[in-house]
Write a protein that holds these residues in place. Structure first.
Motif, PDB file in Angstrom:
ATOM      1  N   PRO A 163       0.801  -1.230   0.000  1.00  0.00           N
ATOM      2  CA  PRO A 163       0.000   0.000   0.000  1.00  0.00           C
ATOM      3  C   PRO A 163       0.832   1.278   0.000  1.00  0.00           C
ATOM      4  CG  PRO A 163      -0.239  -1.194   2.087  1.00  0.00           C
ATOM      5  CD  PRO A 163       0.573  -2.051   1.170  1.00  0.00           C
ATOM      6  N   PHE A 164       2.109   1.188   0.381  1.00  0.00           N
ATOM      7  CA  PHE A 164       2.919   2.393   0.504  1.00  0.00           C
ATOM      8  C   PHE A 164       3.838   2.629  -0.682  1.00  0.00           C
ATOM      9  CE2 PHE A 164       3.596  -0.949   3.612  1.00  0.00           C
ATOM     10  CZ  PHE A 164       4.734  -1.585   3.124  1.00  0.00           C
ATOM     11  N   THR A 165       3.832   1.714  -1.671  1.00  0.00           N
ATOM     12  CA  THR A 165       4.604   1.926  -2.898  1.00  0.00           C
ATOM     13  C   THR A 165       3.736   1.618  -4.112  1.00  0.00           C
ATOM     14  OG1 THR A 165       5.489  -0.348  -2.793  1.00  0.00           O
ATOM     15  CG2 THR A 165       6.862   1.422  -1.872  1.00  0.00           C
ATOM     16  N   GLU A 166       4.033   2.315  -5.224  1.00  0.00           N
ATOM     17  CA  GLU A 166       3.303   2.080  -6.475  1.00  0.00           C
ATOM     18  C   GLU A 166       4.122   2.657  -7.626  1.00  0.00           C
ATOM     19  OE1 GLU A 166       0.822   0.921  -9.283  1.00  0.00           O
ATOM     20  OE2 GLU A 166       0.584   0.321  -7.202  1.00  0.00           O
ATOM     21  N   PRO A 167       4.601   1.846  -8.573  1.00  0.00           N
ATOM     22  CA  PRO A 167       4.453   0.401  -8.637  1.00  0.00           C
ATOM     23  C   PRO A 167       5.319  -0.297  -7.576  1.00  0.00           C
ATOM     24  CG  PRO A 167       5.901   1.147 -10.390  1.00  0.00           C
ATOM     25  CD  PRO A 167       5.400   2.380  -9.692  1.00  0.00           C
ATOM     26  N   SER A 168       4.967  -1.551  -7.331  1.00  0.00           N
ATOM     27  CA  SER A 168       5.666  -2.358  -6.332  1.00  0.00           C
ATOM     28  C   SER A 168       6.160  -3.656  -6.962  1.00  0.00           C
ATOM     29  CB  SER A 168       4.720  -2.710  -5.175  1.00  0.00           C
ATOM     30  OG  SER A 168       4.180  -1.557  -4.577  1.00  0.00           O
ATOM     31  N   ALA A 169       7.200  -4.218  -6.367  1.00  0.00           N
ATOM     32  CA  ALA A 169       7.757  -5.477  -6.875  1.00  0.00           C
ATOM     33  C   ALA A 169       8.338  -6.286  -5.722  1.00  0.00           C
ATOM     34  CB  ALA A 169       8.843  -5.202  -7.911  1.00  0.00           C
TER      35      ALA A 169
END
Length: 199
Positions: free
Chosen positions: A111-117
């Motif tokens: 929820p705290f990063t976008e995009p995420s990996a």
């Protein structure tokens, strides 16, 4: 502040332990809160590493424990891209594991990063063939990462039209497992002197 409101379904996967008789006291499931405190107190550019013990409501097995040590990193400045994130992490993995260790980036959700990996490293125990340590997949996840979500930057008073950033988090014991071919994460916590004396 981490873009996870109280009613958000993402809280379900962060299930952790609550302290009995102390309302509202919960053992942290990640060290990301330290990043928020730094962003509230400083102005970009921001570079920080945040280590600490975390707790998760996990089924304990060869690759998971209900507590472990996590290291998170955060970098916020003008012009930071996902390419910067991949470059930093690939260089860390090359230096830590050696150039011969295959890796992969998989899209994920935080929820705290976008995009995420999520970043996986080929299982050192089976060389990618599949074993009990990697649950037959040939890969072990070593860290989660992504670009700092716009809502997180806004929440700490950083203008997302001017600044961007990336964050990552990794488990110390999982990294040690892969580096030293330890096939069971529980060995780090059992206090067996025969195991500890090897290091």
């Amino acid at each position: 502040m981490l873009n996870v409101p109280k009613d958000h379904p993402a809280r379900d996967v962060q299930d952790t332990f609550y302290v009995k008789n102390l309302a509202g006291v919960v053992l942290r499931s990640q060290t990301s809160g330290a990043q928020i405190h730094v962003m509230e107190d400083r102005k970009p550019p921001i570079k920080v590493i945040a280590p600490g013990r975390v707790y998760r409501n996990e089924n304990i097995n060869a690759r998971k424990n209900n507590f472990f040590h996590q290291i998170e990193g955060l970098y916020v400045d003008k012009g930071i891209t996902f390419g910067d994130l991949k470059g930093v992490l690939n260089e860390f993995i090359r230096l830590y594991f050696g150039a011969s260790r295959p890796t992969r980036f998989r899209s994920s959700f935080f929820p705290f990063t976008e995009p995420s990996a999520e970043v996986d490293v080929q299982c050192i125990m089976c060389q990618g063939k599949g074993c009990r340590t990697c649950s037959g997949t040939g890969w072990l996840e070593v860290l989660g990462c992504g670009m700092v979500d716009v809502n997180v930057l806004k929440g700490v008073g950083i203008d997302p039209d001017v600044y961007t950033g990336f964050a990552f988090g990794m488990g110390v014991e999982r990294l040690a497992m892969l580096k030293y071919a330890v096939d069971d994460i529980r060995l780090f916590f059992n206090n067996d002197k025969r195991f500890l004396d090897q290091f």
